[in-house]
Design an enzyme around this catalytic site. Sequence first.
Site, PDB file in Angstrom:
ATOM      1  CE  LYS A  16      -4.257  -1.373   2.365  1.00  0.00           C
ATOM      2  NZ  LYS A  16      -5.190  -1.033   3.443  1.00  0.00           N
ATOM      3  CG  ASP A  71     -10.268  -0.471   6.430  1.00  0.00           C
ATOM      4  OD1 ASP A  71      -9.306  -0.909   7.088  1.00  0.00           O
ATOM      5  OD2 ASP A  71     -11.312  -1.129   6.243  1.00  0.00           O
ATOM      6  CG  HIS A 178      -9.507  -0.130  -4.522  1.00  0.00           C
ATOM      7  ND1 HIS A 178      -8.691  -0.729  -5.456  1.00  0.00           N
ATOM      8  CD2 HIS A 178      -9.101  -0.614  -3.320  1.00  0.00           C
ATOM      9  CE1 HIS A 178      -7.859  -1.554  -4.843  1.00  0.00           C
ATOM     10  NE2 HIS A 178      -8.087  -1.504  -3.549  1.00  0.00           N
TER      11      HIS A 178
HETATM   12  P1  IMP Z   1      -7.059  -3.670   4.623  1.00  0.00           P
HETATM   13  O1  IMP Z   1      -7.362  -2.389   3.971  1.00  0.00           O
HETATM   14  O2  IMP Z   1      -5.595  -3.809   4.883  1.00  0.00           O
HETATM   15  O3  IMP Z   1      -7.913  -3.920   5.842  1.00  0.00           O
HETATM   16  O4  IMP Z   1      -7.385  -4.792   3.556  1.00  0.00           O
HETATM   17  C1  IMP Z   1      -8.323  -5.830   3.718  1.00  0.00           C
HETATM   18  C2  IMP Z   1      -7.923  -7.000   2.867  1.00  0.00           C
HETATM   19  O5  IMP Z   1      -8.084  -6.680   1.490  1.00  0.00           O
HETATM   20  C3  IMP Z   1      -6.492  -7.490   3.054  1.00  0.00           C
HETATM   21  O6  IMP Z   1      -6.474  -8.893   3.017  1.00  0.00           O
HETATM   22  C4  IMP Z   1      -5.763  -6.915   1.866  1.00  0.00           C
HETATM   23  O7  IMP Z   1      -4.724  -7.781   1.453  1.00  0.00           O
HETATM   24  C5  IMP Z   1      -6.857  -6.857   0.811  1.00  0.00           C
HETATM   25  N1  IMP Z   1      -6.632  -5.683  -0.042  1.00  0.00           N
HETATM   26  C6  IMP Z   1      -6.659  -4.382   0.323  1.00  0.00           C
HETATM   27  N2  IMP Z   1      -6.349  -3.586  -0.716  1.00  0.00           N
HETATM   28  C7  IMP Z   1      -6.130  -4.423  -1.759  1.00  0.00           C
HETATM   29  C8  IMP Z   1      -5.736  -4.204  -3.105  1.00  0.00           C
HETATM   30  O8  IMP Z   1      -5.515  -3.074  -3.577  1.00  0.00           O
HETATM   31  N3  IMP Z   1      -5.604  -5.302  -3.863  1.00  0.00           N
HETATM   32  C9  IMP Z   1      -5.825  -6.561  -3.394  1.00  0.00           C
HETATM   33  N4  IMP Z   1      -6.172  -6.825  -2.149  1.00  0.00           N
HETATM   34  C10 IMP Z   1      -6.320  -5.766  -1.337  1.00  0.00           C
END
Ligand code: IMP
Length: 194
Positions: A16, A71, A178
Amino acid sequence: MKNQPKLYFITGNRHKFAEVSELFAQEDLNYELRQKDLNPTEIQADTLEEVARFKLSSVKSKLDVSYFIEDAGFFVDIPLKGFPGVYSSYVFKTLGNEGILSLIKNFDDTKAHFSSVIALYYKPSEQIYLFKGRVDGKVSSKIKGNRGFGYDPIFISDIQPDKTFAELSKLEKNHISHRGIALRKLIEFLKKLN
Ligand code: IMP
């Protein structure tokens, strides 16, 4: 550059941070972007907005500058009615991409999207601002590509229907993702303040 105010992106996710810093680097912004992993509290809530607001306030006492968190969620709208959505992190760790593919293996048509919410704490006004982004597409029938992270190898956007997100460069992903959409809104907001 000297004397630029610092802006912290609170995340432990190096992918990220790499995406965000690449997009920031392309913009003429009067901020020095820094990464800090403060392990913000993740609550289980119905929407990404609630999770993002909570995460943001959970680290407020540890910082004395403007900062933001992000998030994201992966939503399989057809046939899983939005699952894993706000459970994306847990489901990725337990079922993973293979698990998602096995849940949908009997369905020819799928629809899916990623959503992102960036929550900014802007120190000068002591206000919180939210910026959102969404990209629509479908679930790939196979795991493909070795770039990106998380659900990237099983997501195909409507905008680039020949490749999964894991087959795109960071630049290409940022252009349509996104997170890229939410980030450009954050950047426009910061530019207006300068
Ligand atoms: P968080 O934003 O880190 O809570 O992400 C939630 C879940 O979605 C995690 O398992 C991340 O690996 C996945 N995730 C978040 N952003 C992306 C992305 O841009 N591509 C693929 N998976 C994502």
